[in-house]
Motif scaffolding. Sequence first.
Motif, PDB file in Angstrom:
ATOM      1  N   ASP B 164     -36.070-108.986 -25.149  1.00  0.00           N
ATOM      2  CA  ASP B 164     -35.738-108.593 -23.777  1.00  0.00           C
ATOM      3  C   ASP B 164     -35.746-107.076 -23.630  1.00  0.00           C
ATOM      4  O   ASP B 164     -34.960-106.384 -24.276  1.00  0.00           O
ATOM      5  N   PRO B 165     -36.621-106.547 -22.778  1.00  0.00           N
ATOM      6  CA  PRO B 165     -36.633-105.096 -22.588  1.00  0.00           C
ATOM      7  C   PRO B 165     -35.429-104.627 -21.770  1.00  0.00           C
ATOM      8  O   PRO B 165     -35.105-105.206 -20.741  1.00  0.00           O
ATOM      9  N   MET B 197     -34.368-105.153 -17.854  1.00  0.00           N
ATOM     10  CA  MET B 197     -35.467-105.110 -16.900  1.00  0.00           C
ATOM     11  C   MET B 197     -35.597-106.470 -16.216  1.00  0.00           C
ATOM     12  O   MET B 197     -35.273-107.502 -16.791  1.00  0.00           O
ATOM     13  N   GLU B 198     -36.071-106.446 -14.983  1.00  0.00           N
ATOM     14  CA  GLU B 198     -36.331-107.680 -14.248  1.00  0.00           C
ATOM     15  C   GLU B 198     -37.842-107.866 -14.108  1.00  0.00           C
ATOM     16  O   GLU B 198     -38.603-106.917 -14.268  1.00  0.00           O
ATOM     17  N   PRO B 199     -38.286-109.096 -13.795  1.00  0.00           N
ATOM     18  CA  PRO B 199     -39.719-109.300 -13.571  1.00  0.00           C
ATOM     19  C   PRO B 199     -40.197-108.440 -12.397  1.00  0.00           C
ATOM     20  O   PRO B 199     -39.449-108.192 -11.451  1.00  0.00           O
ATOM     21  N   GLU B 201     -41.211-105.197 -12.208  1.00  0.00           N
ATOM     22  CA  GLU B 201     -40.887-103.777 -12.080  1.00  0.00           C
ATOM     23  C   GLU B 201     -41.374-103.043 -13.321  1.00  0.00           C
ATOM     24  O   GLU B 201     -41.408-103.614 -14.413  1.00  0.00           O
ATOM     25  N   GLU B 205     -39.238 -97.980 -12.655  1.00  0.00           N
ATOM     26  CA  GLU B 205     -38.565 -98.616 -11.519  1.00  0.00           C
ATOM     27  C   GLU B 205     -37.261 -99.289 -11.940  1.00  0.00           C
ATOM     28  O   GLU B 205     -36.259 -99.247 -11.213  1.00  0.00           O
ATOM     29  N   GLU B 213     -27.856 -99.016  -8.816  1.00  0.00           N
ATOM     30  CA  GLU B 213     -26.911-100.138  -8.725  1.00  0.00           C
ATOM     31  C   GLU B 213     -25.557 -99.772  -9.328  1.00  0.00           C
ATOM     32  O   GLU B 213     -24.517-100.105  -8.781  1.00  0.00           O
ATOM     33  N   ASP B 254     -20.409 -99.288  -9.236  1.00  0.00           N
ATOM     34  CA  ASP B 254     -20.273-100.732  -9.044  1.00  0.00           C
ATOM     35  C   ASP B 254     -19.188-101.189 -10.016  1.00  0.00           C
ATOM     36  O   ASP B 254     -19.398-101.211 -11.236  1.00  0.00           O
ATOM     37  N   ALA B 256     -18.128-103.953 -10.872  1.00  0.00           N
ATOM     38  CA  ALA B 256     -18.456-105.095 -11.736  1.00  0.00           C
ATOM     39  C   ALA B 256     -19.168-104.637 -13.007  1.00  0.00           C
ATOM     40  O   ALA B 256     -19.220-105.367 -13.994  1.00  0.00           O
ATOM     41  N   GLU B 257     -19.737-103.444 -12.992  1.00  0.00           N
ATOM     42  CA  GLU B 257     -20.508-102.950 -14.135  1.00  0.00           C
ATOM     43  C   GLU B 257     -19.776-101.838 -14.889  1.00  0.00           C
ATOM     44  O   GLU B 257     -19.808-101.787 -16.111  1.00  0.00           O
TER      45      GLU B 257
END
Lengths: 299, 299
Positions: B164-165, B197-199, B201, B205, B213, B254, B256-257
């Motif tokens: 997972d990147p 990272m998310e798909p 991006e 980004e 965030e 944030d 939560a983070e």
Amino acid sequence: MTEQDFPPLAFSGCPLDRGEAIRRDEAAMSALLTQPASRRIVLRGGEPLMRADGRLVRYPLTDPEFAPEGDLVFLGFEDNCALFAGETSDASEPFEDVRFSDPRAAGMRLEAGESGIYAFARSLLLWRERRGFCSNCGGRLQAVDGGLRRDCPACSTFHFPRTDPVVIMLPVDGEHCLLGRQAAWPERMWSALAGFMEPGESIEEACAREVHEETGVCVDHARAEYVASQPWPFPSSIMIGLIVPAATRDVTIDPAELEAARWFSRADVRDMLAGIHPDADIPPKIAIARRLLEVWAAR
Amino acid sequence: MTEQDFPPLAFSGCPLDRGEAIRRDEAAMSALLTQPASRRIVLRGGEPLMRADGRLVRYPLTDPEFAPEGDLVFLGFEDNCALFAGETSDASEPFEDVRFSDPRAAGMRLEAGESGIYAFARSLLLWRERRGFCSNCGGRLQAVDGGLRRDCPACSTFHFPRTDPVVIMLPVDGEHCLLGRQAAWPERMWSALAGFMEPGESIEEACAREVHEETGVCVDHARAEYVASQPWPFPSSIMIGLIVPAATRDVTIDPAELEAARWFSRADVRDMLAGIHPDADIPPKIAIARRLLEVWAAR
């Protein structure tokens, strides 16, 4: 010239606010599904429904045309309106200037930001399609967080979308660079070497391993230079583009991976970029492989 | 100074020939399991069995001590001898200078190349443990390619290890840089911002999204600078380290983070690196977060 002097790569530049906080709020996510301003884009077998002007088609969620199968996934906000994506199996033919487009062709025809939205949607929908069951216990998964997580009610494992890192690299030696070709590719086509990263290696180490496995060439991975990255939704990779100094020249290909590998001169590459090389072509503008060649050739 | 002037990061530098070609040869792989020269390293609950001198313990495959549960995974070759890894559940106490080590402590105590071998083994064994079933159909998976692939006999889906990147970055503004802290961390501890990272991006980004965030700060992601990457076997990430110019200064976390985010001066960072800052510490040498600070502070 550096990578920054070039336009954004296809499949990047997604302009949406991904709405990280609201994803986790189940009530807010439900409310977005009934808001008149919410929209959805449509994919069929991974192909996006797009207009001739390079824009994805957006439908109100209540519009019955190309109705989605299964849950919509939440992509984020544009102009404060929620945008979702769904897969349809509706086989009807769209209008002349509204077409389902082959995914790679879509990368070339979609506007920059639109191809980023498409990349996100396609990766997420394909991931969902292949993730019906928990890899830990075999139980059925349920979508949460607008589709950006899938949970197992049986064993409480969370599953997140895969993004597989791939190294793609141009080994260079002075005025020459090394390209490879696979037997299945169109005649004349050459491209940068590439491969999936494995656990327990850095980006640079993966680069060295892949170049050596495929061509027998050794590179000086400590001097690998990161150039750019590109989301690649086939199905869900992040392509990490490098230029790396070669330490050896002799080529011994792995025939399971490549049909040939060949050193090209900078003049060759300029001709390939111009489309006037006598016997070799390179990938189109949507590919980061071409960007690596553009960056190197411009030096 | 650049990243190249620093020693390799922990969990990288795996010196093995991963034996890509031989992995796919089932007969050859079986033969290696009976060769007297073959060795195995041992993990228990992800903890490596290591000596006080910073080396992993290697057993002949026939040695009954800390016998493996389930199949061994193939790591590659060292000095032409095959090296495997296995998980044991044997609860017996090892000798004084041979101990199972806490995974993060192992990162600090293992020699450079040894920690790379351990990172590979741990990621692969943890992945196997959570991948008993096919995510496509729920069927039971079988190991192939020495454990580097798991196949579904029912639906013919191949499963590869996840890597997972993760982007980890230091936003900088002139003489200041932005660090965050999570509520669960030890008092005084600050570190670089990070996120998966998310798909759809690019690396740059993802960097901009995560910083915004978590802290509300905007960065100039087109000028993000790649510094280094590090395999992180907790359980199987690739940490991609960046230094990125900030475009705004105001911080809105944030909750939560993060518990807090704070701009530190270069002088602060030098004091933190020296361990003499009045109220702030940074992660130890095994962490790429520290490397980002070292690189930036040395400029």
